[in-house]
Design a protein around this motif. Structure first.
Motif, PDB file in Angstrom:
ATOM      1  N   ASN A 308       9.903  -7.102  21.118  1.00 59.31           N
ATOM      2  CA  ASN A 308      11.239  -6.515  21.029  1.00 59.31           C
ATOM      3  C   ASN A 308      11.842  -6.727  19.652  1.00 59.31           C
ATOM      4  N   GLN A 309      11.700  -7.937  19.108  1.00 63.38           N
ATOM      5  CA  GLN A 309      12.229  -8.201  17.763  1.00 63.38           C
ATOM      6  C   GLN A 309      11.595  -7.253  16.754  1.00 63.38           C
ATOM      7  N   GLU A 310      10.296  -7.089  16.849  1.00 65.23           N
ATOM      8  CA  GLU A 310       9.612  -6.201  15.908  1.00 65.23           C
ATOM      9  C   GLU A 310      10.091  -4.765  16.081  1.00 65.23           C
ATOM     10  N   GLY A 311      10.200  -4.310  17.327  1.00 63.87           N
ATOM     11  CA  GLY A 311      10.621  -2.941  17.573  1.00 63.87           C
ATOM     12  C   GLY A 311      12.033  -2.672  17.097  1.00 63.87           C
ATOM     13  N   GLN A 312      12.949  -3.606  17.380  1.00 57.66           N
ATOM     14  CA  GLN A 312      14.328  -3.451  16.924  1.00 57.66           C
ATOM     15  C   GLN A 312      14.408  -3.443  15.411  1.00 57.66           C
ATOM     16  N   ALA A 313      13.725  -4.402  14.765  1.00 56.98           N
ATOM     17  CA  ALA A 313      13.789  -4.499  13.306  1.00 56.98           C
ATOM     18  C   ALA A 313      13.237  -3.241  12.652  1.00 56.98           C
ATOM     19  N   LEU A 314      12.126  -2.733  13.143  1.00 57.83           N
ATOM     20  CA  LEU A 314      11.554  -1.523  12.550  1.00 57.83           C
ATOM     21  C   LEU A 314      12.479  -0.327  12.714  1.00 57.83           C
ATOM     22  N   LEU A 315      13.102  -0.200  13.878  1.00 57.51           N
ATOM     23  CA  LEU A 315      13.973   0.955  14.113  1.00 57.51           C
ATOM     24  C   LEU A 315      15.256   0.871  13.299  1.00 57.51           C
ATOM     25  N   GLU A 316      15.997  -0.222  13.473  1.00 65.65           N
ATOM     26  CA  GLU A 316      17.345  -0.279  12.906  1.00 65.65           C
ATOM     27  C   GLU A 316      17.375  -0.728  11.459  1.00 65.65           C
ATOM     28  N   LYS A 317      16.379  -1.530  11.045  1.00 65.74           N
ATOM     29  CA  LYS A 317      16.430  -2.114   9.711  1.00 65.74           C
ATOM     30  C   LYS A 317      15.427  -1.482   8.740  1.00 65.74           C
ATOM     31  N   VAL A 318      14.531  -0.633   9.229  1.00 64.09           N
ATOM     32  CA  VAL A 318      13.562   0.017   8.346  1.00 64.09           C
ATOM     33  C   VAL A 318      13.613   1.531   8.513  1.00 64.09           C
ATOM     34  N   ALA A 319      13.338   2.023   9.713  1.00 66.43           N
ATOM     35  CA  ALA A 319      13.211   3.470   9.905  1.00 66.43           C
ATOM     36  C   ALA A 319      14.516   4.205   9.632  1.00 66.43           C
ATOM     37  N   GLU A 320      15.629   3.713  10.176  1.00 68.48           N
ATOM     38  CA  GLU A 320      16.903   4.418   9.972  1.00 68.48           C
ATOM     39  C   GLU A 320      17.343   4.410   8.505  1.00 68.48           C
ATOM     40  N   PRO A 321      17.312   3.268   7.801  1.00 70.04           N
ATOM     41  CA  PRO A 321      17.680   3.326   6.376  1.00 70.04           C
ATOM     42  C   PRO A 321      16.769   4.242   5.559  1.00 70.04           C
ATOM     43  N   LEU A 322      15.453   4.160   5.782  1.00 72.48           N
ATOM     44  CA  LEU A 322      14.543   5.015   5.020  1.00 72.48           C
ATOM     45  C   LEU A 322      14.785   6.488   5.316  1.00 72.48           C
ATOM     46  N   ALA A 323      15.020   6.817   6.586  1.00 68.87           N
ATOM     47  CA  ALA A 323      15.273   8.219   6.934  1.00 68.87           C
ATOM     48  C   ALA A 323      16.570   8.712   6.315  1.00 68.87           C
ATOM     49  N   THR A 324      17.543   7.809   6.165  1.00 62.53           N
ATOM     50  CA  THR A 324      18.806   8.194   5.529  1.00 62.53           C
ATOM     51  C   THR A 324      18.586   8.527   4.057  1.00 62.53           C
ATOM     52  N   VAL A 325      17.847   7.671   3.355  1.00 59.93           N
ATOM     53  CA  VAL A 325      17.553   7.938   1.942  1.00 59.93           C
ATOM     54  C   VAL A 325      16.707   9.204   1.809  1.00 59.93           C
ATOM     55  N   ALA A 326      15.733   9.374   2.704  1.00 62.16           N
ATOM     56  CA  ALA A 326      14.906  10.581   2.656  1.00 62.16           C
ATOM     57  C   ALA A 326      15.747  11.826   2.900  1.00 62.16           C
ATOM     58  N   GLN A 327      16.766  11.726   3.750  1.00 58.81           N
ATOM     59  CA  GLN A 327      17.645  12.858   3.994  1.00 58.81           C
ATOM     60  C   GLN A 327      18.431  13.222   2.745  1.00 58.81           C
ATOM     61  N   LEU A 328      18.798  12.219   1.957  1.00 56.98           N
ATOM     62  CA  LEU A 328      19.471  12.492   0.687  1.00 56.98           C
ATOM     63  C   LEU A 328      18.582  13.285  -0.268  1.00 56.98           C
ATOM     64  N   LEU A 329      17.269  13.176  -0.040  1.00 54.19           N
ATOM     65  CA  LEU A 329      16.301  13.873  -0.886  1.00 54.19           C
ATOM     66  C   LEU A 329      15.872  15.210  -0.302  1.00 54.19           C
ATOM     67  N   GLY A 330      16.496  15.619   0.805  1.00 53.62           N
ATOM     68  CA  GLY A 330      16.203  16.925   1.379  1.00 53.62           C
ATOM     69  C   GLY A 330      15.409  16.913   2.662  1.00 53.62           C
ATOM     70  N   GLN A 331      14.957  15.746   3.109  1.00 54.54           N
ATOM     71  CA  GLN A 331      14.204  15.654   4.359  1.00 54.54           C
ATOM     72  C   GLN A 331      15.172  15.701   5.540  1.00 54.54           C
ATOM     73  N   GLU A 332      14.823  16.426   6.592  1.00 54.28           N
ATOM     74  CA  GLU A 332      15.671  16.469   7.785  1.00 54.28           C
ATOM     75  C   GLU A 332      15.692  15.104   8.458  1.00 54.28           C
ATOM     76  N   TYR A 333      16.874  14.657   8.859  1.00 51.14           N
ATOM     77  CA  TYR A 333      16.994  13.385   9.592  1.00 51.14           C
ATOM     78  C   TYR A 333      16.613  13.651  11.045  1.00 51.14           C
ATOM     79  N   PRO A 334      15.568  13.009  11.550  1.00 47.20           N
ATOM     80  CA  PRO A 334      15.041  13.352  12.882  1.00 47.20           C
ATOM     81  C   PRO A 334      15.806  12.662  14.016  1.00 47.20           C
ATOM     82  N   HIS A 335      17.030  13.098  14.265  1.00 53.94           N
ATOM     83  CA  HIS A 335      17.857  12.480  15.304  1.00 53.94           C
ATOM     84  C   HIS A 335      17.149  12.456  16.650  1.00 53.94           C
TER      85      HIS A 335
END
Length: 912
Positions: A308-335
């Motif tokens: 659970n710790q690994e899953g939470q950390a990857l989602l909230e602390k890695v995947a969401e921030p990276l997807a936000t920066v990627a969205q700034l570069l033109g990538q669709e944010y996959p809600h």
């Protein structure tokens, strides 16, 4: 005659999705229950409403089997006869992250609005204690109340309750969080089944109501009495209107209402004519005998907590921030994919699931859910990091000779970061489409020259690294516009220290030919390799023959001794609670010789391997089986440990990094024993009467000594990222990955004991449910970091280091190319001495960027934020992230704002 009292009877069922039965067996019963509810409501009549347990996942589960009934459900929800939400699931409070709780509320509200309006009820009927920030989370969700069954009043075996010693004068109370937020708290003083199975027969109803009315009045502050008509997986009482008519006939002085929570709250608030007790902070049953807190669910099936710790950390602390920066570069944010990944993860968050207190089949299915959510998250990370790496300007490496291999290191924590990074690179690659044939392709890859390369940063500095040749490997690309592209490659593993990678930012490196410059001089962190002494600029570690070690904090001069000793005790309890056999003396590895060797000696990291072969009892004795079968309440058990021994092999790796603020430990246990608990011990020898533990959006302060009512010899408690003991001038923070149970021992040394493994053979609670998998036989690995500091975990940065320890580095290989991002880049910069960064994500409805912090301090603080992204304005919002009025920018075009004590702060950024 004026009615002196009102009996509010609320129909409900508390629906544990999985517990003493596997999910699908409960699922079948759920379908039957909702079928019967819809049939009853379709008839009209006096059966007025039903509360669907506060969790919208029940709708998903039902419609998965009965999609044809969606319109019927929608009608009754719109008509207010079925009340839904506000949560997606009813989660455990202490074992799920703050962000997971926020997503739970957000998704619950969003799903509820597809049918109608979410009920604004803070519903925690069976949660195993409640975190201190719950009132603030409720207020930020537009909820001014909290209904709960545990935490203030003792609840024991089979949900029986005890009298005396209450923290509140009534079942109604004011609950205040550490930030000052207050909600009206409603304690289910006679449990959430106190109005269950109301008789229709007059004689039976007379006996029922005589007892039930008296029980409710015993605790109630007003004449508005709450009766919960339902319980765990309880079928609906379809003849409740008839039962109410019987009650009205028997008690003409009492008004009986088939009620709901909103109507009950309105009546209650209108009738309160006295001051209520105020209960502050965490509700952990502190003022009880300590036997019914269910706290040891924090260590049941530790492997689940780690996943659970690994899953939470990857989602909230890695995947969401990276997807936000990627969205700034033109990538669709996959809600849509984030919602799916979060829902799949949260399906493991109900208390009987993440707490590890169900039958084995439940937890086997949880492992698969964790894997499914992780796989989606990893795919999201891979997509985002590739977009980001491809946008980084790596042309600075073009002048470093033939075929440089650039890579981008990404730091998704909220603070600048230095640490050891490992990455696998393709040194060379040939696609099978090139037609050379498998044999020739493999030959060329095996003959590729790896010699003489160096690692350099974007400024041209040579960075010491180790290189491991992984040999010839197969791989493939999955392009968006063509068929899969297989290849053969020569892969290497690089390990090095990445320095000062900016918060929420990146830094670029390249593995290049030797024209880059003069190799860095060899150095070592071993100041005395023979005596196993490791040192960096701030810390010194000395390993003893028994594998324990001494840690010296050079800044404070504080010396911590006997660290890393292991303790083993018997456990004759169950998945809910730990019980040490009476009179048993704990076994430890103190003085037990260990096999020790240097594992790693590089300029950036030193590691020592310590191996113990430890003889411990193989299990409890035969009496435990008999006591379990006889349903002997676990505190009364007399079983002891078996005289038969087995070997517990423990491998510990102690590591010190050149730029490290702490000492990292990796412990691998090959468990062959049953009915026992293993802990790692870290004596602090610091004078302190309280300690601090990371909880949901809060650094909770807890007493080392329990309350006078506490009888349980064990005083274990919950943690998330870390626990800390601090004196006036020194402190020790012990960070962990998914080790949610600790205890500050009353041993004269204020030793921090962290549970690594707890092994039991039964579920516990209301019957005998054997759980052989909960014995956790086999190999388990635990990771911790010991961070000494000056006595203030916030000001020293120790707590920030502990939070960073939770979050993995992200690294992506790329090519030499131009790009819109600088080789060292971050889109945000923020400053605050007291705030912890929590989240960066996109809002699905507005498209705004959302950043969240929380104040770790009980004092006010200041937050300064600058944004390197074109934007219209910034605004302050709640955890539900609704758009709000713009905030005035500071003189630099950024944001400067005051934050209250322990405040959860969410800032929205409206882009241009």
């Amino acid at each position: 005659m004026d009615k002196k009292r009102t009996a509010h009877i609320i129909s409900h069922t508390h629906w544990d999705r999985e517990w003493y039965l596997p999910y699908e067996k409960h699922h079948v019963r759920l379908v039957a229950l909702v079928d019967s509810l819809l049939d009853k409501l379709d008839q009209g009549g006096e059966f007025k409403s039903f509360y669907l347990d506060g969790q919208t996942i029940i709708l998903e589960d039902y419609l998965q089997v009965r999609p044809e009934n969606k319109e019927r459900l929608e009608k009754h929800i719109r008509d207010g006869r079925i009340l839904i939400g506000p949560w997606y699931i009813l989660q455990d409070a202490f074992l799920t992250s703050g962000e997971a709780n926020v997503r739970n509320m957000q998704i619950g509200h969003r799903d509820a609005r597809k049918y109608g309006e979410p009920s604004k009820i803070g519903y925690f009927p069976d949660t195993f204690g409640l975190v201190g920030q719950t009132p603030q989370l409720m207020q930020q969700s537009g909820i001014s109340n909290a209904f709960f069954g545990r935490g203030v009043k003792p609840t024991g075996f089979n949900n029986t309750v005890s009298d005396g010693g209450y923290e509140s004068s009534f079942s109604e109370l004011i609950w205040e969080g550490p930030d000052g937020s207050k909600v009206l708290g409603i304690l289910f003083a006679n449990w959430y089944s106190n109005g269950n199975e109301v008789p229709v027969d007059e004689a039976e109803a007379k006996a029922f109501w005589e007892r039930k009315l008296a029980d409710a009045e015993k605790y109630a502050a007003t004449g508005e009495l709450l009766f919960m008509n339902g319980c765990d997986h309880q079928p609906i009482q379809l003849d409740l209107p008839e039962a109410i008519r019987t009650a009205e006939k028997l008690y003409p002085d009492t008004k009986f209402i088939h009620s709901n929570f909103p109507d009950y709250l309105k009546a209650l608030e209108g009738s309160l004519d006295r001051d209520l007790s105020t209960v502050k902070g965490e509700l952990r049953s502190q003022r009880t005998d300590g036997w019914g807190t269910l706290v040891n669910t924090a260590s049941a099936r530790v492997y689940l907590k780690q996943m659970n710790q690994e899953g939470q950390a990857l989602l909230e602390k890695v995947a969401e921030p990276l997807a936000t920066v990627a969205q700034l570069l033109g990538q669709e944010y996959p809600h849509h994919l984030f919602t799916y990944a979060w829902k799949t993860l949260m399906q493991n968050h109900p208390h009987d699931s993440i707490c590890g207190c169900s039958v084995d089949e439940v937890h086997s299915e949880m492992v698969m859910r964790f894997a499914k959510s992780k796989h989606v998250t990893e795919a999201l990370i891979d997509d985002s990091k590739r977009v980001i790496a491809d946008a980084v300007n790596t042309s600075v490496f073009a002048g470093y000779g033939e075929d440089p291999r650039p890579l981008v290191v990404m730091n998704t924590t909220g603070w600048s970061r230095t640490g050891t990074v490992t990455v696998e690179l393709d040194a060379a690659r040939i696609y099978l489409r090139d037609g050379l044939g498998i044999e020739e392709t493999g030959r060329r890859m095996k003959e590729f020259d790896l010699s003489g390369r160096q690692l350099v940063d974007e400024q041209g500095n040579v960075v010491p690294c180790t290189v491991e040749d992984l040999g010839l490997l197969f791989g493939y690309d999955l392009p968006d516009d063509k068929f899969r592209q297989p290849y053969m490659c020569r892969k290497v593993k690089l390990t090095f220290q990445a320095e000062e990678v900016p918060a929420l930012g990146l830094r670029s490196y390249a593995w290049v030919r030797p024209q880059a410059g003069v190799p860095a001089a060899a150095s070592s962190l071993f100041s005395d390799r023979d005596r196993l002494v490791m040192e960096n600029s701030g810390l010194k570690v000395e390993i003893a023959e028994d594998g324990s070690f001494v840690l010296t904090d050079k800044a404070t001069g504080q010396v911590y001794r006997d660290l890393g000793i292991y303790e083993d005790t018997g456990d004759i309890g169950n998945e809910y609670m730990y019980k040490q056999p009476e009179g048993e003396k704990a076994l430890t590895t103190k003085g037990l010789p260990a096999a020790i060797r240097v594992l790693e000696d590089t300029p950036f990291r030193a590691s020592v391997e310590i191996c113990h072969a430890w003889e411990i009892p193989a299990s409890a004795d035969e009496r435990l089986d008999a006591e379990q079968r006889e349903l002997v309440y676990y505190p009364h058990r007399k079983a002891q440990r078996s005289s038969k021994l087995t070997t517990l092999n423990i491998r510990t790796v102690v590591s010190l990094e050149a730029g490290g603020k702490g000492v990292q430990l990796e412990t691998t246990l090959d468990n062959t024993a049953k009915d026992h608990r293993v802990r790692a011990l870290f004596p602090t020898d610091l004078a302190a009467s309280v300690h601090r533990a990371d909880s949901m959006f809060e650094i909770a302060v807890r007493d080392n000594e329990p309350a006078p009512e506490w009888e349980n010899p064990s005083n274990t408690q919950h943690q998330q990222a870390f626990v800390d003991v601090s004196g006036e001038k020194a402190g020790l923070t012990v960070a962990n990955l998914g080790l949610n149970e600790y205890e500050v021992l009353r041993d004269g040394r204020n030793t921090i004991a962290v549970t690594l493994l707890r092994c039991v053979g039964e579920l516990g609670d209301w019957g005998l449910f054997p759980t052989p998998d909960a014995q956790c036989l086999g190999q388990h690995t635990a990771r911790m970091e010991l961070i000494p500091h000056s006595g203030d975990g916030i000001a020293s940065g120790a707590f920030a280091e502990a939070y960073q320890f939770q979050i993995p580095w992200t690294v992506c290989q790329t090519e030499v190319h131009d790009g819109s991002l600088a080789p060292k880049y971050t889109p945000f910069q923020w400053e605050s001495g007291d705030l912890a960064f929590s989240s960066l994500k996109m809002n699905e409805e507005t498209g705004d960027m959302l950043l969240r912090w929380y104040n770790m301090s009980p004092q006010s603080s200041e937050l300064t934020l600058s944004v390197e992204v074109p934007h219209k304005h910034m605004y302050k919002t709640t955890i539900l992230e609704e758009a709000a009025e713009p905030l005035a920018p500071n003189t630099f075009g950024g944001l400067s704002m005051h934050t209250g004590p322990c405040e959860i702060v969410t800032i929205g950024i409206r882009r241009r």
